[in-house]
Design a protein around this motif. Structure first.
Motif, PDB file in Angstrom:
ATOM      1  N   ALA A   1       6.079   3.642   2.258  1.00 15.96           N
ATOM      2  CA  ALA A   1       7.279   4.117   1.554  1.00 15.96           C
ATOM      3  C   ALA A   1       7.813   5.423   2.153  1.00 15.96           C
ATOM      4  O   ALA A   1       9.020   5.595   2.290  1.00 15.96           O
ATOM      5  CB  ALA A   1       6.987   4.293   0.068  1.00 15.96           C
TER       6      ALA A   1
ATOM      7  N   CYS B   1       9.522   0.855   1.210  1.00 18.89           N
ATOM      8  CA  CYS B   1      10.865   0.887   0.614  1.00 18.89           C
ATOM      9  C   CYS B   1      11.938   0.953   1.700  1.00 18.89           C
ATOM     10  O   CYS B   1      11.698   1.475   2.784  1.00 18.89           O
ATOM     11  CB  CYS B   1      11.030   2.140  -0.236  1.00 18.89           C
ATOM     12  SG  CYS B   1       9.773   2.349  -1.496  1.00 18.89           S
TER      13      CYS B   1
ATOM     14  N   THR C   1      -1.611   4.777   0.945  1.00 17.03           N
ATOM     15  CA  THR C   1      -0.261   5.144   1.353  1.00 17.03           C
ATOM     16  C   THR C   1      -0.384   6.040   2.577  1.00 17.03           C
ATOM     17  O   THR C   1      -1.151   7.007   2.571  1.00 17.03           O
ATOM     18  CB  THR C   1       0.489   5.820   0.198  1.00 17.03           C
ATOM     19  OG1 THR C   1       0.685   4.844  -0.826  1.00 17.03           O
ATOM     20  CG2 THR C   1       1.846   6.328   0.649  1.00 17.03           C
TER      21      THR C   1
ATOM     22  N   PHE D   1       0.704   6.900  -4.984  1.00 16.13           N
ATOM     23  CA  PHE D   1       1.850   6.730  -5.880  1.00 16.13           C
ATOM     24  C   PHE D   1       1.426   5.828  -7.040  1.00 16.13           C
ATOM     25  O   PHE D   1       0.842   4.765  -6.811  1.00 16.13           O
ATOM     26  CB  PHE D   1       3.011   6.111  -5.096  1.00 16.13           C
ATOM     27  CG  PHE D   1       4.317   6.162  -5.825  1.00 16.13           C
ATOM     28  CD1 PHE D   1       5.106   7.294  -5.790  1.00 16.13           C
ATOM     29  CD2 PHE D   1       4.754   5.068  -6.549  1.00 16.13           C
ATOM     30  CE1 PHE D   1       6.322   7.341  -6.464  1.00 16.13           C
ATOM     31  CE2 PHE D   1       5.971   5.107  -7.228  1.00 16.13           C
ATOM     32  CZ  PHE D   1       6.756   6.245  -7.183  1.00 16.13           C
TER      33      PHE D   1
ATOM     34  N   THR E   1       2.595   3.549  -9.016  1.00 12.85           N
ATOM     35  CA  THR E   1       2.843   2.101  -9.100  1.00 12.85           C
ATOM     36  C   THR E   1       1.814   1.331  -8.283  1.00 12.85           C
ATOM     37  O   THR E   1       1.390   0.242  -8.679  1.00 12.85           O
ATOM     38  CB  THR E   1       4.296   1.753  -8.681  1.00 12.85           C
ATOM     39  OG1 THR E   1       4.647   0.495  -9.283  1.00 12.85           O
ATOM     40  CG2 THR E   1       4.493   1.633  -7.185  1.00 12.85           C
ATOM     41  N   ASP E   2       1.374   1.877  -7.166  1.00  9.82           N
ATOM     42  CA  ASP E   2       0.385   1.191  -6.334  1.00  9.82           C
ATOM     43  C   ASP E   2      -0.913   0.985  -7.129  1.00  9.82           C
ATOM     44  O   ASP E   2      -1.534  -0.084  -7.080  1.00  9.82           O
ATOM     45  CB  ASP E   2       0.095   1.996  -5.052  1.00  9.82           C
ATOM     46  CG  ASP E   2       1.343   2.154  -4.171  1.00  9.82           C
ATOM     47  OD1 ASP E   2       2.426   2.422  -4.726  1.00  9.82           O
ATOM     48  OD2 ASP E   2       1.233   2.014  -2.940  1.00  9.82           O
TER      49      ASP E   2
ATOM     50  N   THR F   1       8.863  -2.786  -3.618  1.00  8.54           N
ATOM     51  CA  THR F   1       7.582  -2.378  -3.046  1.00  8.54           C
ATOM     52  C   THR F   1       6.448  -2.751  -4.006  1.00  8.54           C
ATOM     53  O   THR F   1       5.408  -3.262  -3.587  1.00  8.54           O
ATOM     54  CB  THR F   1       7.585  -0.867  -2.750  1.00  8.54           C
ATOM     55  OG1 THR F   1       8.621  -0.611  -1.804  1.00  8.54           O
ATOM     56  CG2 THR F   1       6.265  -0.396  -2.178  1.00  8.54           C
TER      57      THR F   1
ATOM     58  N   TYR G   1      15.092   2.104   0.463  1.00  8.32           N
ATOM     59  CA  TYR G   1      16.083   3.023  -0.130  1.00  8.32           C
ATOM     60  C   TYR G   1      15.752   4.493   0.104  1.00  8.32           C
ATOM     61  O   TYR G   1      16.516   5.361  -0.292  1.00  8.32           O
ATOM     62  CB  TYR G   1      16.260   2.753  -1.631  1.00  8.32           C
ATOM     63  CG  TYR G   1      14.982   2.804  -2.454  1.00  8.32           C
ATOM     64  CD1 TYR G   1      14.396   4.015  -2.820  1.00  8.32           C
ATOM     65  CD2 TYR G   1      14.361   1.638  -2.873  1.00  8.32           C
ATOM     66  CE1 TYR G   1      13.238   4.050  -3.563  1.00  8.32           C
ATOM     67  CE2 TYR G   1      13.195   1.657  -3.622  1.00  8.32           C
ATOM     68  CZ  TYR G   1      12.641   2.861  -3.961  1.00  8.32           C
ATOM     69  OH  TYR G   1      11.479   2.896  -4.687  1.00  8.32           O
TER      70      TYR G   1
HETATM   71  C1  PLP Z   1       8.692   5.204  -3.763  1.00  7.14           C
HETATM   72  C2  PLP Z   1       7.355   4.542  -3.718  1.00  7.14           C
HETATM   73  C3  PLP Z   1       7.170   3.296  -4.313  1.00  7.14           C
HETATM   74  C4  PLP Z   1       8.273   2.674  -5.120  1.00  7.14           C
HETATM   75  O1  PLP Z   1       8.034   1.350  -5.483  1.00  7.14           O
HETATM   76  P1  PLP Z   1       9.227   0.515  -6.123  1.00  7.14           P
HETATM   77  O2  PLP Z   1       8.631  -0.787  -6.420  1.00  7.14           O
HETATM   78  O3  PLP Z   1      10.349   0.475  -5.128  1.00  7.14           O
HETATM   79  O4  PLP Z   1       9.689   1.239  -7.346  1.00  7.14           O
HETATM   80  C5  PLP Z   1       5.939   2.682  -4.151  1.00  7.14           C
HETATM   81  N1  PLP Z   1       4.945   3.270  -3.461  1.00  7.14           N
HETATM   82  C6  PLP Z   1       5.090   4.487  -2.899  1.00  7.14           C
HETATM   83  C7  PLP Z   1       3.979   5.106  -2.130  1.00  7.14           C
HETATM   84  C8  PLP Z   1       6.308   5.162  -3.021  1.00  7.14           C
HETATM   85  O5  PLP Z   1       6.455   6.364  -2.482  1.00  7.14           O
END
Ligand code: PLP
Length: 418
Positions: free
Chosen positions: A205, A226, A174, A131, A133-134, A99, A228
């Motif tokens: 996600a 995602c 998100t 989240f 990482t975004d 993601t 998973y």
């Molecule tokens: C779980 C999640 C991710 C995870 O990103 P990865 O690259 O798979 O680790 C990213 N964005 C959101 C909003 C999530 O909930």
């Protein structure tokens, strides 16, 4: 009105049209699994499929399997299986990479499109509670591009409207917030962004397989998510990516690896993007992990999102009502919106000792998870969560709180992953 006795929960389970699908998951005895929003449970079929990929397709087929076992086209084939769950069309989705990396690709493509339409637009708008990482990916991309690109964060969904203006290139959100479970109205937010000249990137996600999503009907531009989590693809299974057909050929993306090339085996020195969404692929795919995604999607093919959504709302309504009545003596505060239209498929309660409470629950076989600050989060996956499990989970929560066992020293220690 929701069930308020265990007998009523048993009756709801008897009438549940999704009941038979639970048997397609291998769930351990003695566990009530309320974390399918973080890592979905294992479809039973995944074990045999994994053995087949490793022993036959890899072991016997060897390199021939790129053609004979359909490995090369797997990202697109899985994308087509996933498309109906998110309101996307045929040949519009690929399952690939993570993601995080897919977000980088679509954000870069969106900024490039804006550069040709209106080059003064250099701001990516998002929510501070997105989240992480975004946000990190957006910051990293803005730093890489320089030339005045920046990220603008708002502190609540109500502030999004005021933050999108004539300098906004992309509104990156998100759909269902990972922490609060709050769901945004994709159609109206997208309409607002478009009216002001911005493109939208949606992270699904916590939406894909959890709530009905209508990407095309909402007019959305780009989406990632995602496999998973709710889709049960297995730990770290590849993510998905969707691009609106009208934007797809406007640009490709900077991770222009050979799998996105028009003729990968022509071995040309220069890049030419492939037609369609396959230009968003980068390099050689993790076939063993990708193959598991099909096992989860096979189960979704046996039902539809309207049925899943109806049960999901019943499960979350039940959980909220039971916690608020049976654990009323304790300082639990509902973080998730009560309104159905604004709720995803997980429920979060804040508690001053949230981390320890979650650890004590896990010790008792009720698996939820903890998110900073103070939030105990519980995911409800209508494919395999029963109403009786919701009842039993709340009874265990009540016992953990009444007895104070969560205060024990052993529940204060944090692992690498919380
Ligand atoms: C779980 C999640 C991710 C995870 O990103 P990865 O690259 O798979 O680790 C990213 N964005 C959101 C909003 C999530 O909930």
């Amino acid at each position: 009105m929701t069930a308020m006795t265990r007998e009523q929960c048993l009756a709801l389970d008897q009438e549940d049209p999704l009941r038979r699908l639970r048997d397609q998951f291998a769930l351990p005895q003695g566990v009530i699994y309320l974390d399918g929003n973080s890592l979905g449970a294992r479809p039973r079929s995944a074990a045999a499929r994994a053995a087949e990929v490793v022993s036959e397709e890899w072991g016997t087929g060897l390199i021939r399997s790129w053609n004979t076992a359909g490995w090369f086209e797997l990202p697109q084939r899985l994308g087509n299986m996933l498309a109906p769950l998110i309101g996307a069309g045929e040949d519009e989705v690929v399952v690939t990479d993570t993601t995080s990396s897919n977000l980088f690709k679509v954000l870069a493509a969106a900024l490039r499109v804006q550069q040709t339409r209106d080059p003064k637009r250099k701001v990516i708008v998002s929510e501070a509670s997105n989240f992480p990482t975004d946000l990190y990916i957006a910051q990293g991309l803005a730093d890489l591009l320089q030339q005045g690109y920046s990220l603008r964060l708002v502190n609540a969904p109500e502030e999004i409207d005021a933050a999108v203006d004539a300098d906004t290139a992309v509104l990156m959100l998100t759909h269902v917030n990972y922490k609060t479970g709050e769901m945004l109205d994709m159609a109206s937010v997208t309409e607002m962004a478009h009216a002001r000249g911005a493109l939208t990137v949606w992270d699904l996600a916590h939406s894909a397989g959890a709530v009905p999503v209508a990407l095309k009907a909402s007019g959305a531009d780009y989406a990632v998510g995602c496999t998973y989590k709710y889709l049960n693809g297995g730990p770290g299974s590849p993510a998905f990516l969707w691009v609106a057909p009208s934007l797809r050929d406007a640009f490709w993306q900077p991770l222009s690896g050979w799998w996105g090339h028009a003729a990968p085996f022509a071995m040309e020195p220069g890049y030419r993007p492939r037609e369609g969404v396959a230009r968003f692929l980068c390099g050689t795919q993790p076939i063993a992990s990708l193959a598991m995604v099909e096992c989860g999607l096979d189960i979704y093919a046996q039902t539809d999102m309207a049925v899943l959504r109806a049960k999901s709302l019943m499960l979350t309504d039940l959980f909220i009502a039971l916690v608020e009545t049976r654990c009323a003596a304790h300082p639990l505060e509902l973080v998730t919106p009560r309104a159905h239209a604004r709720r995803g498929s997980h429920v979060s309660f804040a508690h001053p000792d949230g981390f320890a409470v979650v650890q004590a629950l896990i010790e008792r076989g009720v698996i939820g998870d903890y998110r900073e600050p103070r939030i105990a989060r519980f995911g409800f996956t209508p494919l395999y969560t029963s109403f009786t499990e919701v009842w039993d989970a709340v009874e265990i929560l009540r016992d953990v709180l009444d007895s104070g066992t969560y205060k024990a020293e052993r529940h204060q220690t944090r692992g690498l992953v919380t």
